[in-house]
Design a protein around this motif. Structure first.
Motif, short mmCIF file in Angstrom:
data_model
loop_
_atom_site.label_atom_id
_atom_site.label_comp_id
_atom_site.label_asym_id
_atom_site.label_seq_id
_atom_site.Cartn_x
_atom_site.Cartn_y
_atom_site.Cartn_z
N MET A 103 0.86 -1.18 0.00
CA MET A 103 0.00 0.00 0.00
C MET A 103 0.90 1.24 0.00
O MET A 103 1.82 1.32 0.79
CB MET A 103 -0.88 -0.02 1.25
CG MET A 103 -1.82 1.13 1.32
SD MET A 103 -2.86 1.23 2.82
CE MET A 103 -2.89 -0.38 3.48
N PRO A 104 0.66 2.22 -0.88
CA PRO A 104 1.49 3.42 -0.88
C PRO A 104 1.28 4.21 0.40
O PRO A 104 0.25 4.13 1.05
CB PRO A 104 0.98 4.21 -2.09
CG PRO A 104 -0.37 3.67 -2.37
CD PRO A 104 -0.39 2.27 -1.88
N SER A 105 2.32 4.96 0.78
CA SER A 105 2.23 5.76 2.00
C SER A 105 1.24 6.90 1.81
O SER A 105 1.31 7.65 0.85
CB SER A 105 3.62 6.32 2.33
OG SER A 105 3.56 7.05 3.52
N GLN A 106 0.27 6.99 2.72
CA GLN A 106 -0.74 8.04 2.70
C GLN A 106 -0.99 8.48 4.13
O GLN A 106 -0.84 7.69 5.06
CB GLN A 106 -2.03 7.52 2.07
CG GLN A 106 -1.84 7.08 0.64
CD GLN A 106 -3.14 6.59 0.03
OE1 GLN A 106 -4.22 6.95 0.45
NE2 GLN A 106 -3.04 5.77 -0.98
N THR A 107 -1.39 9.74 4.31
CA THR A 107 -1.59 10.26 5.65
C THR A 107 -2.95 9.90 6.22
O THR A 107 -3.98 10.15 5.60
CB THR A 107 -1.42 11.80 5.66
OG1 THR A 107 -0.10 12.11 5.19
CG2 THR A 107 -1.60 12.36 7.05
N ILE A 108 -2.91 9.33 7.41
CA ILE A 108 -4.11 9.03 8.17
C ILE A 108 -4.15 10.06 9.29
O ILE A 108 -3.17 10.23 10.01
CB ILE A 108 -4.07 7.62 8.79
CG1 ILE A 108 -3.73 6.55 7.77
CG2 ILE A 108 -5.39 7.33 9.51
CD1 ILE A 108 -4.70 6.41 6.65
N SER A 109 -5.26 10.74 9.45
CA SER A 109 -5.42 11.69 10.55
C SER A 109 -6.26 11.04 11.64
O SER A 109 -7.29 10.43 11.36
CB SER A 109 -6.08 12.98 10.07
OG SER A 109 -5.19 13.69 9.23
N ILE A 110 -5.79 11.16 12.87
CA ILE A 110 -6.49 10.62 14.03
C ILE A 110 -6.90 11.78 14.92
O ILE A 110 -6.06 12.61 15.29
CB ILE A 110 -5.59 9.66 14.83
CG1 ILE A 110 -5.14 8.49 13.95
CG2 ILE A 110 -6.31 9.17 16.09
CD1 ILE A 110 -4.04 7.66 14.55
N VAL A 111 -8.19 11.86 15.23
CA VAL A 111 -8.72 12.91 16.10
C VAL A 111 -9.35 12.25 17.32
O VAL A 111 -10.36 11.55 17.19
CB VAL A 111 -9.76 13.79 15.37
CG1 VAL A 111 -10.28 14.88 16.29
CG2 VAL A 111 -9.17 14.38 14.09
N ASP A 112 -8.73 12.46 18.48
CA ASP A 112 -9.25 11.88 19.72
C ASP A 112 -8.73 12.73 20.87
O ASP A 112 -7.55 13.08 20.89
CB ASP A 112 -8.79 10.43 19.87
CG ASP A 112 -9.60 9.66 20.90
OD1 ASP A 112 -9.73 10.14 22.05
OD2 ASP A 112 -10.11 8.57 20.56
N ASP A 113 -9.59 13.04 21.83
CA ASP A 113 -9.17 13.86 22.96
C ASP A 113 -8.35 13.07 23.98
O ASP A 113 -7.71 13.65 24.84
CB ASP A 113 -10.38 14.51 23.65
CG ASP A 113 -11.39 13.50 24.17
OD1 ASP A 113 -11.79 12.62 23.39
OD2 ASP A 113 -11.78 13.61 25.35
N ASP A 114 -8.31 11.75 23.87
CA ASP A 114 -7.55 10.90 24.77
C ASP A 114 -6.15 10.66 24.17
O ASP A 114 -6.01 9.97 23.15
CB ASP A 114 -8.29 9.57 24.97
CG ASP A 114 -7.62 8.65 25.97
OD1 ASP A 114 -6.37 8.59 26.01
OD2 ASP A 114 -8.35 7.97 26.70
N ALA A 115 -5.13 11.22 24.82
CA ALA A 115 -3.75 11.14 24.30
C ALA A 115 -3.28 9.69 24.18
O ALA A 115 -2.56 9.36 23.22
CB ALA A 115 -2.80 11.93 25.20
N GLU A 116 -3.67 8.83 25.10
CA GLU A 116 -3.24 7.43 25.03
C GLU A 116 -3.85 6.72 23.83
O GLU A 116 -3.17 5.94 23.16
CB GLU A 116 -3.60 6.70 26.33
CG GLU A 116 -2.76 7.14 27.50
CD GLU A 116 -3.10 6.39 28.78
OE1 GLU A 116 -3.70 5.29 28.70
OE2 GLU A 116 -2.76 6.89 29.86
N VAL A 117 -5.12 6.99 23.54
CA VAL A 117 -5.76 6.38 22.38
C VAL A 117 -5.13 6.91 21.10
O VAL A 117 -4.85 6.13 20.17
CB VAL A 117 -7.28 6.64 22.39
CG1 VAL A 117 -7.92 6.17 21.08
CG2 VAL A 117 -7.94 5.94 23.57
#
Length: 121
Positions: free
Chosen positions: A1-15
């Motif tokens: 799979m080519p490198s692509q940016t995944i954005s993660i939005v979560d208020d829990d820093a550990e998650v």
């Protein structure tokens, strides 16, 4: 799979950290955000190939974020996750076109499969 940016939005820093590590383990580029507002204000909004967001966050929820993205010309898969799943939230997410809806703690292999399946579309 080519490198692509995944954005993660979560208020829990550990998650955020654990999810980012999981995705990096299969070679994906990841950016993380503590809030939906931070994500929307970032330059990564235009570089994102897939978004993983928490449903329940202070300020704008993941479902509200998903709704804000719908009218934008930039389209990418949205995967939602929550520690407090309800049938109503799942139904709303799917109705708005969510690529996946996961209860925390989520199955790592299932999340990776969902991301991989939706990145190739």
């Amino acid at each position: 799979m080519p490198s692509q940016t995944i954005s993660i939005v979560d208020d829990d820093a550990e998650v955020r950290s654990a999810t980012a590590s999981l995705l990096r383990s299969i070679g994906l580029d990841v950016c993380t955000f503590a809030s939906a507002e931070d994500f929307l204000a970032s330059t990564e909004l235009h570089e994102t190939a897939c978004l993983i967001a928490d449903v329940h966050m202070p300020g704008m929820s993941g479902l509200e974020l998903q709704g804000r993205l719908l009218p934008m010309a930039r389209r990418f898969p949205v995967i939602l996750m929550t520690a407090h799943p309800t049938d109503g939230a799942r139904a709303e997410a799917i109705a708005k076109g969510a690529a996946g809806f996961f209860a925390k703690p989520f199955d790592a292999d299932a999340l990776l499969a969902c991301v991989e399946d939706n990145m190739t579309k």
